[in-house]
Motif scaffolding. Structure first.
Motif, PDB file in Angstrom:
ATOM      1  N   ARG A 153       8.146  -5.459   9.667  1.00  0.00           N
ATOM      2  CA  ARG A 153       7.949  -4.146   9.711  1.00  0.00           C
ATOM      3  C   ARG A 153       6.491  -3.738   9.575  1.00  0.00           C
ATOM      4  N   PRO A 154       5.804  -2.770  10.549  1.00  0.00           N
ATOM      5  CA  PRO A 154       4.473  -2.563  10.044  1.00  0.00           C
ATOM      6  C   PRO A 154       4.351  -1.627   8.921  1.00  0.00           C
ATOM      7  N   ALA A 155       3.044  -1.620   8.384  1.00  0.00           N
ATOM      8  CA  ALA A 155       3.048  -0.740   7.258  1.00  0.00           C
ATOM      9  C   ALA A 155       2.739   0.621   7.678  1.00  0.00           C
ATOM     10  N   PRO A 156       3.154   1.716   6.639  1.00  0.00           N
ATOM     11  CA  PRO A 156       3.112   3.287   7.278  1.00  0.00           C
ATOM     12  C   PRO A 156       1.588   3.338   7.501  1.00  0.00           C
ATOM     13  N   ASP A 157       1.236   4.263   8.336  1.00  0.00           N
ATOM     14  CA  ASP A 157      -0.208   4.650   8.629  1.00  0.00           C
ATOM     15  C   ASP A 157      -0.814   5.467   7.411  1.00  0.00           C
ATOM     16  N   ALA A 158      -0.256   6.010   6.464  1.00  0.00           N
ATOM     17  CA  ALA A 158      -1.000   6.651   5.317  1.00  0.00           C
ATOM     18  C   ALA A 158      -0.079   6.221   3.960  1.00  0.00           C
ATOM     19  N   LEU A 159      -0.779   5.951   3.051  1.00  0.00           N
ATOM     20  CA  LEU A 159      -0.361   5.640   1.577  1.00  0.00           C
ATOM     21  C   LEU A 159       0.679   6.504   0.911  1.00  0.00           C
ATOM     22  N   LEU A 160       1.878   6.055   0.687  1.00  0.00           N
ATOM     23  CA  LEU A 160       2.930   6.953  -0.090  1.00  0.00           C
ATOM     24  C   LEU A 160       2.208   7.145  -1.420  1.00  0.00           C
ATOM     25  N   GLU A 161       2.746   8.175  -2.019  1.00  0.00           N
ATOM     26  CA  GLU A 161       2.036   8.813  -3.224  1.00  0.00           C
ATOM     27  C   GLU A 161       3.331   8.839  -4.490  1.00  0.00           C
ATOM     28  N   LEU A 162       3.129   8.096  -5.517  1.00  0.00           N
ATOM     29  CA  LEU A 162       4.236   8.330  -6.672  1.00  0.00           C
ATOM     30  C   LEU A 162       3.506   8.469  -8.018  1.00  0.00           C
ATOM     31  N   TRP A 163       4.169   9.501  -8.410  1.00  0.00           N
ATOM     32  CA  TRP A 163       3.828   9.848  -9.924  1.00  0.00           C
ATOM     33  C   TRP A 163       4.848   9.398 -10.934  1.00  0.00           C
ATOM     34  N   GLY A 164       4.292   8.835 -11.957  1.00  0.00           N
ATOM     35  CA  GLY A 164       5.101   8.281 -12.971  1.00  0.00           C
ATOM     36  C   GLY A 164       4.385   7.616 -13.916  1.00  0.00           C
ATOM     37  N   PHE A 165       4.968   6.713 -15.039  1.00  0.00           N
ATOM     38  CA  PHE A 165       4.186   6.033 -15.932  1.00  0.00           C
ATOM     39  C   PHE A 165       4.963   4.826 -15.880  1.00  0.00           C
ATOM     40  N   GLU A 166       4.092   3.711 -16.379  1.00  0.00           N
ATOM     41  CA  GLU A 166       4.625   2.248 -16.588  1.00  0.00           C
ATOM     42  C   GLU A 166       6.159   2.010 -17.158  1.00  0.00           C
ATOM     43  N   ALA A 167       6.248   2.690 -18.295  1.00  0.00           N
ATOM     44  CA  ALA A 167       7.517   2.406 -19.076  1.00  0.00           C
ATOM     45  C   ALA A 167       8.648   3.176 -18.709  1.00  0.00           C
ATOM     46  N   SER A 168       8.262   4.368 -17.672  1.00  0.00           N
ATOM     47  CA  SER A 168       9.400   5.121 -17.361  1.00  0.00           C
ATOM     48  C   SER A 168      10.618   4.274 -16.490  1.00  0.00           C
ATOM     49  N   PRO A 169      11.684   4.331 -17.154  1.00  0.00           N
ATOM     50  CA  PRO A 169      12.785   3.463 -16.454  1.00  0.00           C
ATOM     51  C   PRO A 169      13.031   3.939 -15.028  1.00  0.00           C
ATOM     52  N   TYR A 170      12.930   5.281 -15.030  1.00  0.00           N
ATOM     53  CA  TYR A 170      13.183   5.838 -13.619  1.00  0.00           C
ATOM     54  C   TYR A 170      12.125   5.565 -12.433  1.00  0.00           C
ATOM     55  N   THR A 171      11.184   5.484 -13.138  1.00  0.00           N
ATOM     56  CA  THR A 171       9.770   5.068 -12.177  1.00  0.00           C
ATOM     57  C   THR A 171       9.891   3.690 -11.851  1.00  0.00           C
ATOM     58  N   ARG A 172      10.398   2.904 -12.898  1.00  0.00           N
ATOM     59  CA  ARG A 172      10.341   1.478 -12.690  1.00  0.00           C
ATOM     60  C   ARG A 172      11.339   1.216 -11.504  1.00  0.00           C
ATOM     61  N   VAL A 173      12.519   1.464 -11.320  1.00  0.00           N
ATOM     62  CA  VAL A 173      13.471   1.089 -10.445  1.00  0.00           C
ATOM     63  C   VAL A 173      12.712   1.603  -8.917  1.00  0.00           C
ATOM     64  N   VAL A 174      12.139   2.654  -8.905  1.00  0.00           N
ATOM     65  CA  VAL A 174      11.531   3.105  -7.652  1.00  0.00           C
ATOM     66  C   VAL A 174      10.409   2.019  -7.256  1.00  0.00           C
ATOM     67  N   ARG A 175       9.390   1.844  -8.246  1.00  0.00           N
ATOM     68  CA  ARG A 175       8.474   0.824  -7.988  1.00  0.00           C
ATOM     69  C   ARG A 175       9.024  -0.470  -7.435  1.00  0.00           C
ATOM     70  N   ALA A 176      10.112  -1.008  -7.913  1.00  0.00           N
ATOM     71  CA  ALA A 176      10.757  -2.086  -7.553  1.00  0.00           C
ATOM     72  C   ALA A 176      10.880  -2.184  -6.239  1.00  0.00           C
ATOM     73  N   THR A 177      11.619  -0.930  -5.861  1.00  0.00           N
ATOM     74  CA  THR A 177      11.990  -0.727  -4.398  1.00  0.00           C
ATOM     75  C   THR A 177      10.678  -0.836  -3.394  1.00  0.00           C
ATOM     76  N   LEU A 178       9.680  -0.326  -4.034  1.00  0.00           N
ATOM     77  CA  LEU A 178       8.363  -0.309  -3.055  1.00  0.00           C
ATOM     78  C   LEU A 178       7.769  -1.620  -2.910  1.00  0.00           C
ATOM     79  N   SER A 179       8.042  -2.267  -4.189  1.00  0.00           N
ATOM     80  CA  SER A 179       7.652  -3.703  -4.121  1.00  0.00           C
ATOM     81  C   SER A 179       8.452  -4.446  -3.091  1.00  0.00           C
ATOM     82  N   GLU A 180       9.927  -4.417  -2.999  1.00  0.00           N
ATOM     83  CA  GLU A 180      10.497  -4.953  -2.201  1.00  0.00           C
ATOM     84  C   GLU A 180      10.500  -4.920  -0.833  1.00  0.00           C
TER      85      GLU A 180
END
Length: 261
Positions: A153-180
């Motif tokens: 799958r090609p990458a999207p045209d524009a970068l998505l934007e995510l607000w959070g911080f490293e230790a936030s567990p709710y942010t961590r699960v979203v970042r994992a999905t973005l990585s995968e």
């Protein structure tokens, strides 16, 4: 819903294992003019070290996920640096490209810290990140491997934007999905700036209306999120490719899988 809460609980345990690193940061960051770029993957303990410091310094940066099995950005890292090793960091403000978490951390404190010196607790990291590795295992090694169905799958045209911080567990699960999903994004750090910021949005240690620190970064973020109660909640995702703006980790993950999975 139950599965998602289990993932969040594991992410929380992973953050606790880190001893609170990646939660608090300066309210007055020295954000450089040109975007910092980090090639990494969520489940890497070496990458986690760098992300923790980026939160401590409250810096925004671009993330180019390089999960194992990924084909997009791993290839770019090899072309630029000569090998596929992570994290790989690019700072166009200083003209430097760096491998190795310790070198990257020293660079960040040198150019974007208050004194230019690396604090002792970061300068004396062991060569093997045992604590961060334990956090990765506790978190189910999420964000380590690519979802094979989306390799072409090609990458999207524009970068998505995510607000959070490293230790936030709710942010961590979203970042994992973005990585995968190998989705590049801009990560806007929203570090906790003082004790009044501690706790989730609805259960802060300080009762009453939330008032961000005057002139701090969180004051700016409140305006970006435009929440009715003028509060801060993370994660918050903006997808300029579709116009979507949303809170709630479960909803964000569902959206990412439907739109890009």
């Amino acid at each position: 819903m139950v599965i998602h809460q289990i993932k969040v609980a594991q992410a929380l345990a992973s953050s606790i294992t880190g001893g609170g690193r990646g939660a608090n940061g300066t309210p007055f960051p020295k954000q450089p003019e040109k975007a910092l770029k980090l090639y990494e993957f969520e489940g890497s303990p070496f990458c986690r070290r760098v992300r923790e410091v980026l939160t401590t310094l409250n810096l925004d940066y671009e993330v180019y996920p390089c999960p194992k099995g990924g084909t997009k950005y791993r290839k770019i890292v090899e072309e630029l640096g000569g090998k596929q090793m992570f994290p790989f960091f690019i700072d166009e403000n200083t003209g430097e490209q760096l491998y190795h978490s310790k070198k990257i951390i020293r660079h960040l404190f040198k150019h974007y810290g208050k004194t230019g010196e690396t604090p002792q607790k970061y300068s004396e990291y062991p060569n093997i990140p045992y604590v961060a590795l334990a956090g990765t295992i506790i978190n189910g090694a999420r964000g380590v491997w690519i979802k094979k169905k989306i390799i072409d799958r090609p990458a999207p045209d524009a970068l998505l934007e995510l607000w959070g911080f490293e230790a936030s567990p709710y942010t961590r699960v979203v970042r994992a999905t973005l990585s995968e999903l190998e989705l590049p994004f801009i990560f806007h750090n929203v570090a906790k700036e003082r004790w009044q910021d501690q706790g989730p949005a609805l259960l802060r240690l300080k009762p009453g209306k939330y008032v961000p620190l005057n002139g701090g970064k969180r004051e700016q973020v409140v305006k970006v999120m435009n929440r009715p109660k003028q509060d801060i909640q993370v994660p918050y995702l903006v997808d300029p490719n579709t116009g979507i703006k949303m809170f709630e980790s479960k909803d964000i993950i569902q959206y990412l899988n439907q739109q890009y999975g």
